[in-house]
Write a protein that holds these residues in place. Structure first.
Motif, PDB file in Angstrom:
ATOM      1  N   ASP A 142       1.040   9.219 -10.703  1.00 14.35           N
ATOM      2  CA  ASP A 142      -0.035   9.028 -11.679  1.00 14.35           C
ATOM      3  C   ASP A 142      -0.664  10.354 -12.095  1.00 14.35           C
ATOM      4  O   ASP A 142      -1.162  10.500 -13.202  1.00 14.35           O
ATOM      5  N   VAL A 143      -0.682  11.283 -11.152  1.00 13.49           N
ATOM      6  CA  VAL A 143      -1.380  12.544 -11.404  1.00 13.49           C
ATOM      7  C   VAL A 143      -0.389  13.624 -11.819  1.00 13.49           C
ATOM      8  O   VAL A 143       0.588  13.871 -11.115  1.00 13.49           O
ATOM      9  N   LEU A 144      -0.635  14.236 -12.973  1.00 16.09           N
ATOM     10  CA  LEU A 144       0.157  15.406 -13.371  1.00 16.09           C
ATOM     11  C   LEU A 144      -0.630  16.641 -12.939  1.00 16.09           C
ATOM     12  O   LEU A 144      -1.836  16.709 -13.121  1.00 16.09           O
ATOM     13  N   GLY A 187       0.806  -1.220   0.000  1.00 18.17           N
ATOM     14  CA  GLY A 187       0.000   0.000   0.000  1.00 18.17           C
ATOM     15  C   GLY A 187       0.840   1.271   0.000  1.00 18.17           C
ATOM     16  O   GLY A 187       2.048   1.243   0.222  1.00 18.17           O
ATOM     17  N   LEU A 188       0.140   2.398  -0.247  1.00 18.19           N
ATOM     18  CA  LEU A 188       0.826   3.696  -0.343  1.00 18.19           C
ATOM     19  C   LEU A 188       1.493   4.089   0.978  1.00 18.19           C
ATOM     20  O   LEU A 188       2.613   4.597   0.997  1.00 18.19           O
ATOM     21  N   GLY A 189       0.792   3.830   2.092  1.00 22.91           N
ATOM     22  CA  GLY A 189       1.366   4.176   3.399  1.00 22.91           C
ATOM     23  C   GLY A 189       2.666   3.414   3.622  1.00 22.91           C
ATOM     24  O   GLY A 189       3.668   3.976   4.082  1.00 22.91           O
ATOM     25  N   ILE A 222      -1.925  -0.758   3.681  1.00 21.77           N
ATOM     26  CA  ILE A 222      -1.579   0.276   4.670  1.00 21.77           C
ATOM     27  C   ILE A 222      -1.728   1.624   3.962  1.00 21.77           C
ATOM     28  O   ILE A 222      -1.022   1.904   2.988  1.00 21.77           O
ATOM     29  N   GLN A 223      -2.703   2.400   4.426  1.00 19.58           N
ATOM     30  CA  GLN A 223      -3.084   3.623   3.721  1.00 19.58           C
ATOM     31  C   GLN A 223      -2.432   4.852   4.350  1.00 19.58           C
ATOM     32  O   GLN A 223      -2.486   5.039   5.568  1.00 19.58           O
ATOM     33  N   LEU A 224      -1.857   5.701   3.494  1.00 19.87           N
ATOM     34  CA  LEU A 224      -1.330   6.990   3.961  1.00 19.87           C
ATOM     35  C   LEU A 224      -2.462   7.820   4.574  1.00 19.87           C
ATOM     36  O   LEU A 224      -2.278   8.494   5.598  1.00 19.87           O
ATOM     37  N   THR A 225      -3.639   7.732   3.963  1.00 16.79           N
ATOM     38  CA  THR A 225      -4.809   8.473   4.466  1.00 16.79           C
ATOM     39  C   THR A 225      -5.078   8.152   5.941  1.00 16.79           C
ATOM     40  O   THR A 225      -5.398   9.050   6.724  1.00 16.79           O
ATOM     41  N   ASP A 226      -4.945   6.877   6.333  1.00 18.61           N
ATOM     42  CA  ASP A 226      -5.234   6.497   7.725  1.00 18.61           C
ATOM     43  C   ASP A 226      -4.203   7.097   8.687  1.00 18.61           C
ATOM     44  O   ASP A 226      -4.548   7.488   9.805  1.00 18.61           O
ATOM     45  N   TYR A 232     -11.172   7.981  -4.213  1.00 21.06           N
ATOM     46  CA  TYR A 232     -10.160   8.891  -3.646  1.00 21.06           C
ATOM     47  C   TYR A 232     -10.181   8.912  -2.120  1.00 21.06           C
ATOM     48  O   TYR A 232     -11.166   8.485  -1.503  1.00 21.06           O
ATOM     49  N   GLY A 233      -9.130   9.522  -1.554  1.00 24.27           N
ATOM     50  CA  GLY A 233      -9.218   9.970  -0.174  1.00 24.27           C
ATOM     51  C   GLY A 233     -10.090  11.217  -0.190  1.00 24.27           C
ATOM     52  O   GLY A 233     -10.000  12.027  -1.118  1.00 24.27           O
ATOM     53  N   ILE A 234     -10.961  11.365   0.814  1.00 25.78           N
ATOM     54  CA  ILE A 234     -11.883  12.518   0.861  1.00 25.78           C
ATOM     55  C   ILE A 234     -11.713  13.208   2.218  1.00 25.78           C
ATOM     56  O   ILE A 234     -11.634  12.535   3.251  1.00 25.78           O
ATOM     57  N   VAL A 283      -5.626  14.761  -4.016  1.00 26.17           N
ATOM     58  CA  VAL A 283      -5.096  14.742  -5.385  1.00 26.17           C
ATOM     59  C   VAL A 283      -3.831  13.887  -5.515  1.00 26.17           C
ATOM     60  O   VAL A 283      -3.536  13.352  -6.579  1.00 26.17           O
ATOM     61  N   GLY A 284      -3.064  13.787  -4.421  1.00 27.16           N
ATOM     62  CA  GLY A 284      -1.800  13.045  -4.519  1.00 27.16           C
ATOM     63  C   GLY A 284      -0.593  13.939  -4.329  1.00 27.16           C
ATOM     64  O   GLY A 284       0.504  13.652  -4.827  1.00 27.16           O
ATOM     65  N   ARG A 285      -0.776  15.036  -3.608  1.00 25.24           N
ATOM     66  CA  ARG A 285       0.329  15.915  -3.230  1.00 25.24           C
ATOM     67  C   ARG A 285       0.163  16.202  -1.743  1.00 25.24           C
ATOM     68  O   ARG A 285      -0.912  16.651  -1.317  1.00 25.24           O
ATOM     69  N   TYR A 286       1.223  15.948  -0.992  1.00 21.90           N
ATOM     70  CA  TYR A 286       1.152  16.066   0.459  1.00 21.90           C
ATOM     71  C   TYR A 286       2.421  16.756   0.950  1.00 21.90           C
ATOM     72  O   TYR A 286       3.500  16.545   0.390  1.00 21.90           O
ATOM     73  N   VAL A 287       2.307  17.559   2.012  1.00 24.59           N
ATOM     74  CA  VAL A 287       3.484  18.033   2.748  1.00 24.59           C
ATOM     75  C   VAL A 287       3.279  17.561   4.179  1.00 24.59           C
ATOM     76  O   VAL A 287       2.257  17.898   4.802  1.00 24.59           O
TER      77      VAL A 287
HETATM   78  C1  G1P Z   1      -4.214   7.186  -3.711  1.00 26.28           C
HETATM   79  C2  G1P Z   1      -4.584   7.668  -2.319  1.00 26.28           C
HETATM   80  C3  G1P Z   1      -5.908   8.442  -2.368  1.00 26.28           C
HETATM   81  C4  G1P Z   1      -5.801   9.567  -3.374  1.00 26.28           C
HETATM   82  C5  G1P Z   1      -5.378   9.028  -4.748  1.00 26.28           C
HETATM   83  C6  G1P Z   1      -5.122  10.185  -5.703  1.00 26.28           C
HETATM   84  O1  G1P Z   1      -5.134   6.200  -4.109  1.00 26.28           O
HETATM   85  O2  G1P Z   1      -4.684   6.570  -1.436  1.00 26.28           O
HETATM   86  O3  G1P Z   1      -6.222   8.949  -1.097  1.00 26.28           O
HETATM   87  O4  G1P Z   1      -7.034  10.250  -3.469  1.00 26.28           O
HETATM   88  O5  G1P Z   1      -4.184   8.248  -4.643  1.00 26.28           O
HETATM   89  O6  G1P Z   1      -4.819   9.728  -6.983  1.00 26.28           O
HETATM   90  P1  G1P Z   1      -4.857   5.202  -5.354  1.00 26.28           P
HETATM   91  O7  G1P Z   1      -5.210   5.992  -6.589  1.00 26.28           O
HETATM   92  O8  G1P Z   1      -3.421   4.830  -5.285  1.00 26.28           O
HETATM   93  O9  G1P Z   1      -5.788   4.045  -5.126  1.00 26.28           O
END
Ligand code: G1P
Length: 291
Positions: A131-133, A108-110, A231-235, A171-173, A207-211
């Protein structure tokens, strides 16, 4: 000062098959350069000096792209192709270092972010999901504004944008009392990973940008598996938000989800028409299609 950025690039890119069967999805070209270059340059434009790739054995071409290539450089030099030589040796400014650590298992991302713990040490850092530009009109991009805001408030910054209600489960919301204006940050009340439609606290998606402060690493160490059994970064951010203020930063720029095929095509169109050398001809081609 935030100088380090983690780019998790170990994912196998199942959304981008069949291309990603044999090339990393991050190396698929948007116009004339791999998608990852746009993300690294976004970080560099925001003042980042060390790029930390969290990567996988099958993705060595990403590291190769940011390294020197002696054989190619010598050949170009011998053939007096100095423009091309300059182009391949000046992809990044000299003061930028690109290092990599491995994510040994897809947990997972976390978990991916946690793999860079020892490189981060005690410093706050940025995370950019490749993934996101993110395309900004200003030289001072959204990430630069988040970093500036972090330096003022010392509160973690999570970039968000509004999405249609039926897409919140991708997404994470974030949960905010008031929606921040574009380019502004607001303290959030909570954050949840991929809520089912109808249960989301807002339509503001991560969106996929964090500080993030260094202490997120300790929180990640004790974060159990969450959505998708990962394991989620969001959590971990939700846990941080219980300890101290965490802010949602509402972006001003435009996003392109290059992890999806249609998002990728949209990115090619937008970056193509603005390309300094190819743009005019490309625009003409699009007009000729007369769809
Ligand atoms: C990840 C994050 C999610 C975020 C998303 C943005 O999810 O876990 O919170 O909103 O990227 O692209 P994934 O797309 O890897 O499932």
């Amino acid at each position: 000062m935030i100088k380090k950025a983690i780019l998790p690039v170990a994912g196998l890119g199942t959304r981008f098959l069949p291309a990603s069967k044999a090339i990393p999805k991050e190396m698929v070209t948007v116009v004339d350069r791999p998608a990852i270059e746009y993300v690294v340059k976004e970080a560099v434009a925001a003042g980042i000096e060390q790029i930390i790739l969290v990567t996988h054995a099958s993705k060595a071409s990403i590291e190769n792209y940011f390294d020197r290539n002696f054989e190619l450089e010598t050949t170009l030099e011998n053939k007096k192709k100095f423009d091309l030589l300059k182009e391949i040796t000046e992809i990044l400014p000299k003061h930028i270092s690109v290092i990599s650590v491995r994510q040994p298992q897809p947990l997972g991302l976390g978990h991916a972010v946690l793999c860079a713990k020892n490189v981060i040490g005690n410093e706050a850092f940025a995370v950019l999901l490749p993934d996101v530009l993110v395309k900004n009109a200003d030289a001072a991009n959204d990430l630069a504004k988040m970093i500036h805001r972090f330096e003022q408030s010392q509160s973690a910054q999570i970039m968000v944008e509004a999405v249609p209600e039926h897409l919140v489960d991708q997404y994470g919301i974030v949960d905010v009392k008031n929606t921040p204006a574009e380019g502004e940050s607001m303290v959030m009340q909570g954050i949840v990973e991929k809520p089912t439609v109808g249960t989301a606290p807002s339509n503001l998606s991560v969106v996929g940008r964090y500080v993030l402060p260094a202490k997120i690493m300790q929180l990640l160490e004790s974060t159990p598996k969450g959505a998708g059994n990962e394991i989620q970064l969001t959590d971990a951010i939700a846990a941080l938000q219980k300890l101290e203020p965490v802010e949602a930063y509402r972006m001003q720029g435009q996003t392109f989800d290059c992890g999806s095929k249609i998002g990728y095509l949209k990115a090619v169109l937008h970056y193509g028409i603005e390309h300094p050398k190819l743009g005019d001809e490309f625009k003409q081609l699009i007009q000729e299609l007369k769809l």
